[in-house]
Design a protein around this motif. Structure first.
Motif, mmCIF file in Angstrom:
data_model
loop_
_atom_site.group_PDB
_atom_site.id
_atom_site.type_symbol
_atom_site.label_atom_id
_atom_site.label_comp_id
_atom_site.label_asym_id
_atom_site.label_seq_id
_atom_site.Cartn_x
_atom_site.Cartn_y
_atom_site.Cartn_z
ATOM 1 N N VAL A 86 32.440 65.882 46.666
ATOM 2 C CA VAL A 86 32.091 67.183 46.567
ATOM 3 C C VAL A 86 31.180 67.474 47.738
ATOM 4 N N PHE A 87 31.548 67.751 49.053
ATOM 5 C CA PHE A 87 30.588 68.004 49.985
ATOM 6 C C PHE A 87 30.635 69.214 50.745
ATOM 7 N N PRO A 88 29.489 70.004 51.173
ATOM 8 C CA PRO A 88 29.471 71.252 51.781
ATOM 9 C C PRO A 88 30.101 71.060 53.188
ATOM 10 N N ASN A 89 30.515 72.159 53.630
ATOM 11 C CA ASN A 89 31.049 72.122 55.004
ATOM 12 C C ASN A 89 30.118 71.793 55.994
ATOM 13 N N SER A 90 28.892 71.921 55.703
ATOM 14 C CA SER A 90 27.824 71.687 56.949
ATOM 15 C C SER A 90 27.388 70.378 57.056
ATOM 16 N N ASP A 91 27.919 69.340 55.977
ATOM 17 C CA ASP A 91 27.382 68.041 55.763
ATOM 18 C C ASP A 91 28.567 67.156 56.190
ATOM 19 N N PRO A 92 29.009 66.896 57.208
ATOM 20 C CA PRO A 92 30.094 65.935 57.760
ATOM 21 C C PRO A 92 29.515 64.560 57.594
ATOM 22 N N VAL A 93 28.204 64.347 57.926
ATOM 23 C CA VAL A 93 27.635 62.741 58.027
ATOM 24 C C VAL A 93 27.706 62.526 56.744
ATOM 25 N N MET A 94 27.430 62.955 55.576
ATOM 26 C CA MET A 94 27.329 62.236 54.123
ATOM 27 C C MET A 94 28.854 62.095 53.956
ATOM 28 N N PHE A 95 29.837 63.068 54.350
ATOM 29 C CA PHE A 95 31.214 62.919 54.090
ATOM 30 C C PHE A 95 31.515 61.701 54.524
ATOM 31 N N LEU A 96 31.574 61.448 55.844
ATOM 32 C CA LEU A 96 32.045 60.460 56.460
ATOM 33 C C LEU A 96 31.671 59.055 55.822
ATOM 34 N N ALA A 97 30.309 58.999 55.562
ATOM 35 C CA ALA A 97 29.825 57.678 54.858
ATOM 36 C C ALA A 97 30.549 57.652 53.380
ATOM 37 N N ALA A 98 30.591 58.887 52.805
ATOM 38 C CA ALA A 98 31.283 58.669 51.309
ATOM 39 C C ALA A 98 32.779 58.329 51.359
ATOM 40 N N PHE A 99 33.490 58.940 52.499
ATOM 41 C CA PHE A 99 34.960 58.831 52.651
ATOM 42 C C PHE A 99 35.225 57.122 52.929
ATOM 43 N N TYR A 100 34.312 56.810 53.900
ATOM 44 C CA TYR A 100 34.561 55.223 54.275
ATOM 45 C C TYR A 100 34.221 54.534 53.288
ATOM 46 N N GLY A 101 32.943 54.730 52.337
ATOM 47 C CA GLY A 101 32.388 54.009 51.536
ATOM 48 C C GLY A 101 33.376 53.805 50.373
ATOM 49 N N CYS A 102 34.254 54.917 49.741
ATOM 50 C CA CYS A 102 35.281 54.697 49.035
ATOM 51 C C CYS A 102 36.310 53.608 49.184
ATOM 52 N N LEU A 103 36.798 54.053 50.789
ATOM 53 C CA LEU A 103 37.892 53.129 51.268
ATOM 54 C C LEU A 103 37.397 51.650 51.113
ATOM 55 N N LEU A 104 36.101 51.235 51.583
ATOM 56 C CA LEU A 104 35.740 49.871 51.551
ATOM 57 C C LEU A 104 35.758 49.535 50.297
ATOM 58 N N ALA A 105 35.498 50.358 48.899
ATOM 59 C CA ALA A 105 35.523 49.779 47.636
ATOM 60 C C ALA A 105 36.912 49.855 46.985
ATOM 61 N N GLU A 106 37.778 50.212 47.869
ATOM 62 C CA GLU A 106 39.209 50.164 47.462
ATOM 63 C C GLU A 106 38.988 51.243 46.329
ATOM 64 N N LEU A 107 38.342 52.521 46.397
ATOM 65 C CA LEU A 107 38.673 53.477 45.464
ATOM 66 C C LEU A 107 39.287 54.543 46.377
ATOM 67 N N VAL A 108 39.871 55.514 45.669
ATOM 68 C CA VAL A 108 40.812 56.640 46.381
ATOM 69 C C VAL A 108 39.880 57.901 46.356
ATOM 70 N N PRO A 109 39.449 58.165 47.648
ATOM 71 C CA PRO A 109 38.576 59.627 47.656
ATOM 72 C C PRO A 109 39.627 60.674 47.348
ATOM 73 N N VAL A 110 38.975 61.820 46.647
ATOM 74 C CA VAL A 110 39.797 62.914 46.622
ATOM 75 C C VAL A 110 38.969 64.285 47.047
ATOM 76 N N PRO A 111 38.984 64.458 48.169
ATOM 77 C CA PRO A 111 37.751 65.457 48.793
ATOM 78 C C PRO A 111 38.207 67.053 48.214
ATOM 79 N N VAL A 112 37.235 67.648 47.723
ATOM 80 C CA VAL A 112 37.371 68.902 47.271
ATOM 81 C C VAL A 112 36.271 69.972 47.795
ATOM 82 N N GLU A 113 36.486 70.961 47.510
ATOM 83 C CA GLU A 113 35.581 72.049 47.990
ATOM 84 C C GLU A 113 34.203 72.028 46.900
ATOM 85 N N VAL A 114 33.211 72.518 47.208
ATOM 86 C CA VAL A 114 31.799 72.491 46.340
ATOM 87 C C VAL A 114 32.160 73.864 45.662
ATOM 88 N N PRO A 115 32.055 73.748 44.212
ATOM 89 C CA PRO A 115 32.138 74.895 43.370
ATOM 90 C C PRO A 115 30.893 75.788 43.341
#
Length: 1432
Positions: free
Chosen positions: A290-319
């Protein structure tokens, strides 16, 4: 051999239509066409020596049996039964096909998956995946065929046995549908295809193949391997630059930083999160990002962190709020993916709505989540010896991308590691990405092209991405161009919208240069409006270094990822092409090249070539997916290793591929609207609407187009935001021009055009319009438009044909027809009077004046009347002798003061009470004829006084008897303002009359002498007075006495107005005749004390009580929440045997039922409530009484009623209407149903006019204007056939009779009379007869803000007046809802919708709507409406 078991089999190709599908299956809509019994073809495969022609056919296979319930967890399952023999090439091919089909996944709808011939050749691929698959219902086994009820059969069953099985499984009872279809079903017009419509003529198209993926290139083995490589060998290289809303770079993430942060996160996720000492996450678990559109840096780390941990990321919008547009659907997706953890940033977590505990609030529809903030201080550095496992290309799911479907449901599309890698390679090859290039990205980096280019492919190639947030684009639309210039970016990733906005803002910028760009990727290049943005952009920026070949439109979908992308010539792309296509051709699914001068053309640009390593074909959108011809519009199917693996939808309608293998797309399947036999694309309609002076009127070009289904066809709805400064004038001008434009360009009508204030449509995450949410709001009535234009007259072309009246069928043939059909002639009667016990008494009691004298003599102190006030205290009483003495005084005053002669008419203007009764008998004592008149309302003299005046005039009253207070009112200044008060006849007040006796009490010479006049205003606004003779008066009292078992020892409670009809008879006449005691409750008093009537019933233990619908409604609305309080006060209604609503209309079933339910708690017996029926010619035809069977309710088909037929249906069946019997027919009353025009008798199954014959019929109308000739036959009608001797009175009401299973008290079978409605009120529309109440009921159900509704016709237009019980800004929501519901349920087009304030619709004292008064008010423009919508 694995065998599909759904619908059609691979084997049974020779008689595809002959296999009867199982009735139990949840098959798709077109199954009806296959329902012909037959045998399953039992030809084994060996009998086909040549298998080629068989493969060339379309093979309809079935998917595998293990359709996973969660689409994300099972990627592709193998078929359940492995092939045992592959004896023939055909079997092998079929097996291979089964394997191919096995990799598809299950759609949410159930229709068989379709595999086209073009795809059979790709069997040799490692992982063939077909992107255009519609799934099957779950759990169908593929190994054996099944007959209807799951009996497995071998394919070699003999045809005899098969036939036997088929006969066994035929349903014994017809399925539900057949109960409701009948011979005169109003068939909706089915639009016939135009014989001249264009048809495809080209050859069958071929499968397009992209270039092969280059083999020699040194591809990294996986994306994570690439990340590790760059993170360790080039740690200082920039990976991503994030900007703030001022356009300043706030942070540049290097590859080293990205690698270390991802490692930290992976370690934390796997080792530091526990619940109950178990690790919270296991490899393969899904995690929400759950990352805002203005924070790609954190999103990138989260996405690749999940892939490294063999977890499946499900990106969604911030409610943003607890009820965001579509947020509930996102919650559903997270729940179905089994997400328990959400990753977010510190700043974002602080901004989320919180519960009282300080935790993040639970969003509507979301599963319970743990929130993890991934800023540095919350993460743990991994020990030196810890290494992530997942560096090679995994086998499972890499990530899940969300997608919102046309209906608004959010689905997840799983993308496997293999697909992800293949997509990155294909994009790298197609776009020729190289190490160290800079890319500016304006798109959403969480999904679609923004994710593929800006997060995945960029890392694979060590590119530098400059991410431009949406917030910055809003402030400065030029920002992306400035960044391309300052970072010398080689590639830019935008949508056509971004190009459009930058054009509007570019004027002041002289110094930008776009010469560094080698590719400007337009991600929505397939949209019809993107071409104009591309051309305009090139025009302006070519002078600033932009080369024409740089613009690269591409087409993509969440399911098939990138479908095609245009490449610059230096990368080997062919020159770009445009196609100018005829819109009307496209609407028939055919491609016709046209000239650009015309308005009605669509210019599309190519979206380049097929992706490397992919194959593409175009198949028909509907039905079996055969390959399209070259000039036919179809749907693109992609087959490549780089597509999603679990499908929930289809890709897009795509134009055929031209000979130089360019792909043209003409729109998304999501936006397809099928109107009649033609298809229209929502995007094209938006483009047309925008072309009508968009900048002047539409706010930021925000227009939504979608279709809603009304009356079995798609109807186009266009919603636009208008600029805040737009005037009414502007908006209507714009709306009418848009309608004309869409009509001339697309040849299709717009059903509804709505304008909403700026910024009020639900937004999609990146500021676009959330279409499905907009549609939802439109249908629920929560869109709140400020202007609406509906055009149902032009759009709705499939209404049933108007009914043609048959040339007159005579009455004789009707009777014969009924006899032949075994239908009874509809007639019924109450008990015979001659057999009843009180006949000698009846002869004595012929004159009511005699009865009162006799009672005053024999039981002088027996109380007859008690009058209650609002507090429930008795204000006046009358015993027999008191009433007699007061009547004598009135008679004396009339003779002496009024100097009246016998037979003069006297108007009695009294409030409800004992005075009125005394004055009535006073008139009888001196031989005058009383006329009861409702007194004028002191607060509303202007409207009520003229009615009083009119009745006094029309009845030719010689004198007015009244009270002192009313005398003052009639002569007041206010009265003088309303009328000329000098014209009143003599006014006598009876408050202080001398105690005098009359010399002799008048005795009429014969029972047929006029006793009193009864005046009443009908709902159609006609004032009619009827004459009641002494004989009729005593007969009426006698019938009521017998039906209700009234004796001197009884008490009854009456809450009615005592001025006309049955109310007057019960209040003034019956007690004197039967001697029972009447507790009188004036309905007006209920306004200050709602519980007055029920408390009185309980206090006096009344067995019988009467009320009006308005009283019942006041009790139901006013006492709904107070039953407990009333019980505490000791109100107990268990004494009531019968509670009757006095009415002259169809029984209001819903109201009587809710009244019964509500007061059941106070002991009211369930069967007590019933209704009465009377009219002008006979004030009491039916009345439930205390004996006899309970009133019955039947359900009739509303559509049959429109044709004057009565068809009984089951409760709850479509178009059913509940009708309650109007009480029992009174003793001495005979009823027959007659044809309204031929006046012949009708059978049980026909709706006709109710005719009545009885000793208490009125003897005729009394009107001053001498119009009696018009209505003479109302009182002396004879049947034109059959029993032509009896004299009947015509009630003017439509109804029918039905013999029930029940028996009367006398043991006879019981006939029930059902009243449907007044003949004067019915609306003749489209050759059919409609009852206003039915349309009104539908309208009131349409929205909770509709308090009341009334309909009438005006110059053949149906006018619907709706009272709005809500805010004025919600008023316009109702226009479309009202139009929809009347079309759907009644097949009528509403002409005018008038929205008014509560209380505008006039209601008379009986609680009936006065529709004609309302119509007069509407035509005289006196309603002061909130809004009047004229549907065009």
């Amino acid at each position: 051999m694995p065998m599909p078991s759904k619908r059609r089999s691979v084997l049974a190709h020779s008689s595809v239509g002959a296999y009867t599908p199982p009735d139990t299956s949840s098959a798709s809509e077109d199954e009806g066409s296959l329902r012909r019994p037959g045998r399953l073809a039992s030809t084994p495969l060996q009998s086909h020596p040549s298998v080629e022609p068989w493969l060339d056919r379309v093979i309809q296979g079935s998917s595998t049996s293990s359709s996973a319930s969660s689409t994300s967890s099972h990627v592709g399952a193998r078929p359940a039964a492995a092939p045992s023999t592959a004896a023939t090439p055909g079997a092998a091919a079929a097996t291979a096909l089964a394997g191919l089909v096995a990799h598809t996944h299950i759609d949410l709808q159930s229709a068989p998956p379709d595999v086209t011939t073009g795809l059979v050749q790709h069997v040799h691929y490692e992982r063939p995946q077909v992107a255009s698959v519609r799934g099957t219902p779950r759990g169908y086994s593929t190994s054996v065929l099944e007959t209807a009820h799951g009996v497995p059969v071998n394919s070699r069953v003999s045809s005899k046995i098969q036939q036997l099985l088929n006969t066994l499984k035929r349903p014994k009872r017809p399925p539900l549908k057949e109960f409701f279809v009948d011979d005169f079903e109003e068939l909706l017009e089915v639009q016939q295809p135009d014989p001249n419509q264009p048809k495809p003529e080209g050859d069958q198209m071929v499968v397009l193949k992209g270039e092969p993926l280059s083999v020699g290139a040194p591809w990294p083995p996986s994306l994570l391997a690439a990340l590790q490589h760059w993170g360790t060998t080039q740690p200082k290289a920039p990976c991503l630059t994030a900007l703030d809303t001022a356009g300043k770079a706030i942070c540049t993430l290097t590859y080293g930083k990205l690698w270390s942060r991802s490692l930290k996160l992976a370690y934390t996720l796997l080792n530091k999160l526990t619940s109950k000492n178990e690790p919270l996450l296991k490899p393969g678990d899904r995690v929400a990002l759950v990352f805002p559109n203005s924070d790609p840096v954190m999103f990138l780390a989260a996405f690749y962190g999940c892939l490294l941990a063999e977890l499946v990321p499900v990106p969604v919008e911030v409610p943003l709020t607890r009820k965001d547009a579509g947020s509930q659907q996102v919650g559903f997706l997270l729940g179905s993916c089994g997400v328990t953890l959400a990753l977010t940033t510190d700043a974002c977590q602080k901004g989320l709505p919180k519960a009282q505990t300080g935790e993040v609030a639970a969003f509507k529809g979301w599963p319970p989540l743990a929130w993890l903030v991934i800023d540095g201080k919350h993460l743990v550095k991994p020990p030196k010896d810890w290494h992530p496992v997942a560096l090679d290309a995994g086998t499972g799911t890499a990530y899940i991308e969300y997608k919102t479907s046309k209906e608004g449901s959010t689905v997840g599309i799983t993308v496997s590691h293999a697909s992800l890698l293949a997509q990155c390679r294909a994009l790298t090859q197609a776009c020729a990405y190289s190490e160290g290039e800079t890319l500016t990205n304006v798109l959403d980096f969480k999904r679609d092209a923004g994710l593929w280019h800006g997060v995945l492919t960029s890392v694979m190639n060590r590119m530098h991405v400059v991410s431009i947030p949406y917030a910055l684009m809003k402030v400065n639309p030029l920002s992306w161009i400035q960044k391309v210039c300052s970072y010398k970016a080689q590639v830019a990733l935008v949508k056509s919208r971004d190009m459009h906005w930058s054009l509007l803002a570019q004027r002041g910028q002289r110094d930008v240069s776009l010469s560094s760009l080698r590719m400007l990727i337009v991600a929505d290049g397939a949209n019809p409006w993107s071409i104009s943005s591309c051309d305009a952009f090139l025009n302006v920026f070519q002078s600033r270094g932009l080369r024409p070949e740089v613009i690269c439109p591409c087409a993509s979908s969440s399911e098939a990822l990138t479908v095609a992308i245009r490449r610059p010539p230096d990368l080997g792309g062919p020159p770009p092409r445009k196609a100018v296509l005829s819109m009307s051709g496209l609407s028939y699914g055919v491609i016709r090249v046209d000239t650009e001068e015309k308005l009605s053309v669509l210019t599309v640009q190519d979206v380049g070539q097929v992706m490397p390593g992919a194959s593409v074909c175009v198949v028909k959108v509907e039905g079996t997916p055969y390959l399209c011809k070259t000039d036919e519009v179809g749907e693109i199917c992609v087959d490549s290793s780089a597509t999603g693996t679990a499908y929930y939808g289809l890709l897009g309608i795509t134009k055929n591929a031209f000979e130089d293998s360019l792909v043209f797309v003409v729109g998304k399947l999501d936006g397809l609207m099928v109107v009649g036999v033609r298809r229209h694309n929502a995007d094209d309609v938006v483009a047309t609407a925008l072309a009508v002076e968009p900048m002047k009127f539409v706010y930021r070009g925000r227009i939504a187009v979608f279709s809603v289904t009304v009356l079995h066809d798609d109807r186009i709805v266009l919603v636009a935001e208008q600029r805040p400064d737009a005037s009414e004038e502007d908006s209507f001008q714009w709306m009418s021009r848009v309608l004309q434009a869409i009509d001339s360009i697309h040849q299709v009508g717009v059903y509804c055009l709505a304008l909403v204030p700026a910024n009020t449509l639900p937004k999609a995450p990146l500021g676009g319009i959330h279409i499905s949410e907009t549609k939802q709001r439109f249908l629920e009535g929560t869109l709140h438009p400020c202007n609406v234009l509906m055009c149902p007259h032009t759009c709705v072309t499939n209404l049933p044909k108007p009914r043609q009246k048959q040339p007159e069928v005579g009455p004789a043939s009707m009777i014969v027809g009924n006899l032949v059909a075994g239908k009874r002639i509809a007639q019924a009667s109450g008990r015979e009077l001659s057999h009843l016990e009180d006949s000698d008494q009846a002869r004595k009691f012929l004159f009511l004046a005699d009865v009162l004298q006799w009672r005053a003599h024999t039981t002088p102190d027996h109380p007859l009347f008690l009058l209650l006030n609002a507090k429930g205290t008795v204000t006046s009483t009358a015993t027999c002798v008191q009433l007699h003495k007061r009547a004598e005084r009135v008679a004396a005053a009339l003779m002496e003061k009024g100097r009246l002669r016998v037979g003069d008419h006297v108007a009695l203007v009294y409030p409800p009470g004992v005075d009125l009764i005394a004055a009535f008998y006073g008139c009888l004592y001196c031989g005058c004829v009383p006329v009861t008149v409702r007194p004028p309302h002191p607060q509303n003299l202007g409207t009520t006084l003229p009615t009083v005046r009119m009745i006094v005039e029309v009845s030719k009253s010689a004198c007015v008897l009244t009270t002192q207070a009313i005398t003052r009112l009639l002569r007041s200044k206010e009265a003088a303002a309303a009328m000329d008060i000098r014209t009143w006849p003599t006014i006598l007040d009876t408050d202080d009359m001398p105690k005098k006796k009359v010399a002799s009490i008048f005795r009429p010479p014969s029972p047929d002498v006029l006793a009193y006049l009864d005046f009443s205003v009908s709902t159609t606004g006609i004032l009619a007075g009827v004459k009641m003779s002494h004989a009729a008066t005593s007969a009426l009292c006698r019938s009521i006495k017998l039906q209700c078992e009234l004796y001197p020892s009884r008490q009854i409670a009456i809450c009615l107005d005592p001025y006309c009809g049955l109310g007057f008879a019960l209040w003034c006449l019956c007690s004197v005749y039967s001697g029972h005691q009447s507790v009188l409750v004036p309905p007006l008093e209920l306004e200050s004390n709602v519980s007055l009537w029920l408390s009185a019933v309980s206090q006096y233990k009344a067995r019988v009580t009467f009320c009006s619908y308005s009283v019942m409604e006041m009790c139901t609305k006013g006492l709904g929440a107070q039953t407990a309080v009333l019980r505490m006060k000791g109100v107990n209604l268990s004494c009531v045997r019968t509670c009757m609503v006095v009415a002259e209309e169809r029984p209001r079933v819903a109201l009587t039922q809710s009244f019964s339910k509500l007061f059941k708690d106070l002991g009211l017996p369930a069967r007590a409530v019933s209704t009465t029926f009377g009219c002008r010619v006979n004030v009491a035809i039916c009345l439930q009484g205390t004996a006899g069977p309970d009133p019955t309710t039947v359900y009739v088909d509303m559509r049959a009623l429109r044709h004057d037929r009565v068809r009984l249906v089951e409760r709850g069946s479509p178009h059913s209407l509940p009708l309650m019997e109007s009480g029992k027919i009174l003793p001495g009353v005979k009823v027959i149903i007659a044809h309204t025009e031929t006046k012949g008798p009708l059978g049980d199954s026909h709706l006709g006019e109710i005719w009545v014959s009885s000793p208490h019929n009125a003897t005729g109308y009394y009107t001053i204007y001498g119009e009696e000739a018009l209505h003479a036959d109302h009182f002396s009608a004879r049947l034109s056939f059959g029993d032509s001797q009896t004299i009947w009175a015509r009630t003017g009401y439509l109804g029918f009779l039905r013999r029930t299973e029940l028996t009367d008290a006398s043991g006879e079978p019981h006939d029930a009379l059902y009243v449907v409605g007044s003949l004067d009120e019915t609306l003749e529309l489209r050759g059919m007869r409609y009852h206003p109440i039915d349309i009104e009921t539908s309208v009131i159900r349409a929205h909770r803000s509709i308090a009341e509704c009334a309909v009438f016709t005006w110059t053949n237009l149906l006018v619907v007046v709706v009272e709005l019980d809500g805010l004025e800004q919600d008023a316009l929501d109702l226009v479309a809802l009202v139009t929809n519901v009347v079309l759907e349920e009644h097949y009528l087009v509403v002409g005018v919708v008038v929205l008014v304030d509560p209380g505008v619709i006039p209601i008379n004292s009986r609680g009936e709507k006065q529709r004609m008064h309302l119509r007069d008010g509407f035509l005289a423009d006196q309603l002061d409406p909130i809004y009047v919508a004229y549907n065009m």
